[in-house]
Write an enzyme that holds these catalytic residues in place. Structure first.
Site, PDB file in Angstrom:
ATOM      1  N   ASP A  70      51.236  40.341  30.197  1.00  0.00           N
ATOM      2  CA  ASP A  70      52.157  39.750  29.261  1.00  0.00           C
ATOM      3  C   ASP A  70      51.745  39.357  28.008  1.00  0.00           C
ATOM      4  O   ASP A  70      50.549  39.810  27.648  1.00  0.00           O
ATOM      5  CB  ASP A  70      52.976  38.663  30.184  1.00  0.00           C
ATOM      6  CG  ASP A  70      52.105  37.321  30.229  1.00  0.00           C
ATOM      7  OD1 ASP A  70      50.776  37.339  29.676  1.00  0.00           O
ATOM      8  OD2 ASP A  70      52.462  36.369  30.605  1.00  0.00           O
ATOM      9  N   CYS A 125      47.588  37.954  32.577  1.00  0.00           N
ATOM     10  CA  CYS A 125      48.549  37.182  31.757  1.00  0.00           C
ATOM     11  C   CYS A 125      47.730  35.970  31.391  1.00  0.00           C
ATOM     12  O   CYS A 125      46.771  36.091  31.132  1.00  0.00           O
ATOM     13  CB  CYS A 125      49.691  36.748  32.777  1.00  0.00           C
ATOM     14  SG  CYS A 125      49.111  35.561  34.102  1.00  0.00           S
ATOM     15  N   THR A 137      47.055  33.115  32.125  1.00  0.00           N
ATOM     16  CA  THR A 137      45.718  32.568  33.158  1.00  0.00           C
ATOM     17  C   THR A 137      45.495  33.428  34.161  1.00  0.00           C
ATOM     18  O   THR A 137      44.435  33.277  34.775  1.00  0.00           O
ATOM     19  CB  THR A 137      46.182  31.278  33.867  1.00  0.00           C
ATOM     20  OG1 THR A 137      47.664  31.640  34.461  1.00  0.00           O
ATOM     21  CG2 THR A 137      46.913  30.000  32.815  1.00  0.00           C
ATOM     22  N   HIS A 160      33.714  42.199  49.264  1.00  0.00           N
ATOM     23  CA  HIS A 160      34.288  41.121  50.663  1.00  0.00           C
ATOM     24  C   HIS A 160      35.844  41.589  50.746  1.00  0.00           C
ATOM     25  O   HIS A 160      36.362  41.291  52.023  1.00  0.00           O
ATOM     26  CB  HIS A 160      33.961  39.814  50.507  1.00  0.00           C
ATOM     27  CG  HIS A 160      32.416  39.629  50.614  1.00  0.00           C
ATOM     28  ND1 HIS A 160      31.989  38.231  51.165  1.00  0.00           N
ATOM     29  CD2 HIS A 160      31.526  40.287  50.615  1.00  0.00           C
ATOM     30  CE1 HIS A 160      30.591  38.397  51.227  1.00  0.00           C
ATOM     31  NE2 HIS A 160      30.433  39.816  50.957  1.00  0.00           N
ATOM     32  N   HIS A 178      33.939  42.102  56.992  1.00  0.00           N
ATOM     33  CA  HIS A 178      34.947  42.112  56.030  1.00  0.00           C
ATOM     34  C   HIS A 178      36.229  42.823  56.292  1.00  0.00           C
ATOM     35  O   HIS A 178      37.417  42.610  55.807  1.00  0.00           O
ATOM     36  CB  HIS A 178      34.496  42.280  54.597  1.00  0.00           C
ATOM     37  CG  HIS A 178      33.193  41.467  54.375  1.00  0.00           C
ATOM     38  ND1 HIS A 178      33.116  40.324  54.307  1.00  0.00           N
ATOM     39  CD2 HIS A 178      31.832  42.106  54.201  1.00  0.00           C
ATOM     40  CE1 HIS A 178      31.819  39.880  53.790  1.00  0.00           C
ATOM     41  NE2 HIS A 178      31.084  40.847  53.875  1.00  0.00           N
TER      42      HIS A 178
HETATM   43  O1  R5P Z   1      50.839  32.221  34.923  1.00  0.00           O
HETATM   44  C1  R5P Z   1      51.400  32.443  33.966  1.00  0.00           C
HETATM   45  C2  R5P Z   1      50.854  32.963  32.676  1.00  0.00           C
HETATM   46  O2  R5P Z   1      49.681  32.244  32.393  1.00  0.00           O
HETATM   47  C3  R5P Z   1      51.695  33.260  31.662  1.00  0.00           C
HETATM   48  O3  R5P Z   1      50.960  34.103  30.869  1.00  0.00           O
HETATM   49  C4  R5P Z   1      52.041  32.017  30.685  1.00  0.00           C
HETATM   50  O4  R5P Z   1      53.012  31.099  31.628  1.00  0.00           O
HETATM   51  C5  R5P Z   1      52.999  32.633  29.710  1.00  0.00           C
HETATM   52  O5  R5P Z   1      53.365  31.534  28.782  1.00  0.00           O
HETATM   53  P1  R5P Z   1      54.114  31.761  27.614  1.00  0.00           P
HETATM   54  O6  R5P Z   1      55.696  31.901  27.694  1.00  0.00           O
HETATM   55  O7  R5P Z   1      54.025  30.228  26.743  1.00  0.00           O
HETATM   56  O8  R5P Z   1      53.589  32.628  26.634  1.00  0.00           O
END
Ligand code: R5P
Length: 147
Positions: A8, A66, A68, A99, A134
């Site tokens: 994203d 994304c 995080t 694993h 595993h």
């Molecule tokens: O887990 C979700 C991710 O970190 C997304 O990348 C995040 O929530 C996107 O945030 P924003 O819409 O503020 O860019």
């Protein structure tokens, strides 16, 4: 090996950098399912695109990014047949293959620096699943979806 990659807006630069890292490997082809601009998108839509390529057999593994890595890994793990591992360092990236036989590597573009991400990707694409005890555990994970 074919790897599908997607992100994203929180990991666009990391995705483009990882594609450069993957270009080091002559035996790896990469398909980028987006997003391609800084415009805001919803990471579950990207997760679905990544996972569809894997469950259809078009790609063997995926890299899901994304901000995080949390949201996109949660979304990927809703898809039967997907084992997405949210990794933060080389150790967890290696263990996710050895694993857990992870078929998706998830990372956060707002969390992981380019240097560590490159090392994690190099390790993750090269490591093999160890099987044995595993495999028994991974089989149990995959059986949960059938219950
Ligand atoms: O887990 C979700 C991710 O970190 C997304 O990348 C995040 O929530 C996107 O945030 P924003 O819409 O503020 O860019």
């Amino acid at each position: 090996m074919k790897i599908v990659i997607g992100c994203d807006q929180g990991a666009l630069e990391l995705k483009n950098y990882i594609k450069e890292v993957l270009a080091e490997f002559t035996d790896i082809t990469v398909e980028d399912v987006g997003t391609y601009t800084a415009d805001s998108v919803d990471y579950p839509d990207i997760a679905e695109k990544i996972c569809a390529k894997i469950t259809s057999g078009e790609a063997e593994r995926g890299i899901a990014l994304c901000g995080t890595g949390i949201g996109i890994s949660i979304a990927c793990n809703k898809v039967d047949g997907i084992r997405a591992a949210l990794c933060h360092n080389v150790f967890t990236a290696r263990m996710s293959r050895q694993h857990n036989d992870a078929n998706v590597l998830a990372m956060g573009g707002r969390d992981i620096g380019f240097g560590p991400a490159a090392e994690m990707v190099r390790v993750w694409v090269a490591e093999e699943f160890l099987g044995g005890r595993h495999k028994r555990r991974v089989d149990k994970i995959m059986a949960i979806a059938d219950k």
